[in-house]
Design a protein around this motif. Sequence first.
Motif, PDB file in Angstrom:
ATOM      1  N   ALA A  93       0.892  -1.240   0.060  1.00 19.01           N
ATOM      2  CA  ALA A  93       0.023  -0.017   0.142  1.00 19.01           C
ATOM      3  C   ALA A  93       0.812   1.274   0.004  1.00 19.01           C
ATOM      4  CB  ALA A  93      -1.096  -0.017   1.123  1.00 19.01           C
ATOM      5  N   ARG A  94       1.977   1.316   0.683  1.00 16.31           N
ATOM      6  CA  ARG A  94       2.647   2.621   0.794  1.00 16.31           C
ATOM      7  C   ARG A  94       3.507   2.821  -0.316  1.00 16.31           C
ATOM      8  NH1 ARG A  94       4.113   0.825   7.010  1.00 16.31           N
ATOM      9  NH2 ARG A  94       2.502   2.306   8.161  1.00 16.31           N
ATOM     10  N   TYR A 107      -8.940  -3.921   6.901  1.00 23.20           N
ATOM     11  CA  TYR A 107      -8.709  -3.506   8.274  1.00 23.20           C
ATOM     12  C   TYR A 107      -7.356  -3.143   8.762  1.00 23.20           C
ATOM     13  CZ  TYR A 107      -8.016  -4.670  13.372  1.00 23.20           C
ATOM     14  OH  TYR A 107      -7.779  -4.681  14.840  1.00 23.20           O
ATOM     15  N   ILE A 108      -6.390  -3.906   8.046  1.00 24.13           N
ATOM     16  CA  ILE A 108      -5.044  -3.624   8.134  1.00 24.13           C
ATOM     17  C   ILE A 108      -4.656  -2.256   7.766  1.00 24.13           C
ATOM     18  CG2 ILE A 108      -2.468  -4.135   7.467  1.00 24.13           C
ATOM     19  CD1 ILE A 108      -3.772  -7.240   7.157  1.00 24.13           C
ATOM     20  N   LEU A 109      -5.296  -1.780   6.681  1.00 24.59           N
ATOM     21  CA  LEU A 109      -4.905  -0.582   6.245  1.00 24.59           C
ATOM     22  C   LEU A 109      -5.595   0.841   6.998  1.00 24.59           C
ATOM     23  CD1 LEU A 109      -4.626  -1.159   2.459  1.00 24.59           C
ATOM     24  CD2 LEU A 109      -2.857  -0.959   3.968  1.00 24.59           C
ATOM     25  N   ASP A 115      -5.743   5.687   3.507  1.00 27.54           N
ATOM     26  CA  ASP A 115      -7.114   5.669   2.602  1.00 27.54           C
ATOM     27  C   ASP A 115      -7.253   4.597   1.821  1.00 27.54           C
ATOM     28  OD1 ASP A 115      -9.246   7.036   2.021  1.00 27.54           O
ATOM     29  OD2 ASP A 115      -8.167   7.919   0.369  1.00 27.54           O
ATOM     30  N   THR A 116      -8.504   3.668   1.977  1.00 28.02           N
ATOM     31  CA  THR A 116      -8.963   2.957   1.232  1.00 28.02           C
ATOM     32  C   THR A 116     -10.425   2.995   0.849  1.00 28.02           C
ATOM     33  OG1 THR A 116      -9.608   1.476   3.093  1.00 28.02           O
ATOM     34  CG2 THR A 116      -7.533   1.398   2.422  1.00 28.02           C
ATOM     35  N   ASN A 171     -18.682  -2.222   6.620  1.00 26.42           N
ATOM     36  CA  ASN A 171     -16.929  -2.117   6.576  1.00 26.42           C
ATOM     37  C   ASN A 171     -16.601  -1.851   5.017  1.00 26.42           C
ATOM     38  OD1 ASN A 171     -16.807  -3.187   8.984  1.00 26.42           O
ATOM     39  ND2 ASN A 171     -17.142  -5.333   8.336  1.00 26.42           N
ATOM     40  N   TYR A 172     -17.548  -1.796   3.970  1.00 26.68           N
ATOM     41  CA  TYR A 172     -17.526  -1.418   2.670  1.00 26.68           C
ATOM     42  C   TYR A 172     -18.075  -0.460   2.182  1.00 26.68           C
ATOM     43  CZ  TYR A 172     -16.645  -6.284   3.533  1.00 26.68           C
ATOM     44  OH  TYR A 172     -15.978  -7.564   4.257  1.00 26.68           O
ATOM     45  N   GLN A 173     -17.537   0.422   1.107  1.00 29.19           N
ATOM     46  CA  GLN A 173     -18.011   1.422   0.265  1.00 29.19           C
ATOM     47  C   GLN A 173     -19.138   0.878  -0.672  1.00 29.19           C
ATOM     48  OE1 GLN A 173     -14.521   1.823   1.323  1.00 29.19           O
ATOM     49  NE2 GLN A 173     -15.739   2.974   3.072  1.00 29.19           N
TER      50      GLN A 173
END
Length: 202
Positions: A93-94, A107-109, A115-116, A171-173
Amino acid sequence: MYPIITISREYGSGGHDIGQKVAERLGIEFYDKNIMQQVVEESGYAQEFVNINSEYTRGVEQWFSGSIFTMNYLTNPQDQIFAIQSKVVLECARKGPCVIVGRCADYILEKAEIDTFNVFIHADVESRKKRILEREQELPEKAEKYLERRDKGRKAYYRYYTDRKWGGYKNYQLNLDSGYLGEDLCVDIIVQSIKRLVKEAE
């Protein structure tokens, strides 16, 4: 800049293929099984062992103590694998915008304040059976039981490491039915949503 897109999915719903196509359309990196390869290299465990213990769990009863990013508190190989997997997800991600499939990445991010845009892909049993049989030709047991067992494993794993409900709408968009919409329309919806959000943020 695009956010990190995470895709959680029911087994056989096409989440991997949808995620891969989204990444191609947006011109960003795609991570799924390649995350597991890095976990294998860092953990020293065999590929098959990592595959089994990186997304499924059986009958876990309680949350392990300590941080998911700290190896000192880990009590079993699955916890070790999750800690390494978490580190790899963060590293991916980074590096920049990407699509990450599964691995509790949402969850981890979130915990890392990255931002996810989180998507959950599901489908009816018949659509999932058809997809699996096209890919694997045969199943080790009755298809319905096979699907139920795989989803149950993912659900338990997600709950164990996140204390959240797998597939829970909060938990989701986006929550998409690939059996009803079809794979290509799911890809279109995700891509268009991301582009619209980026444009509005400019």
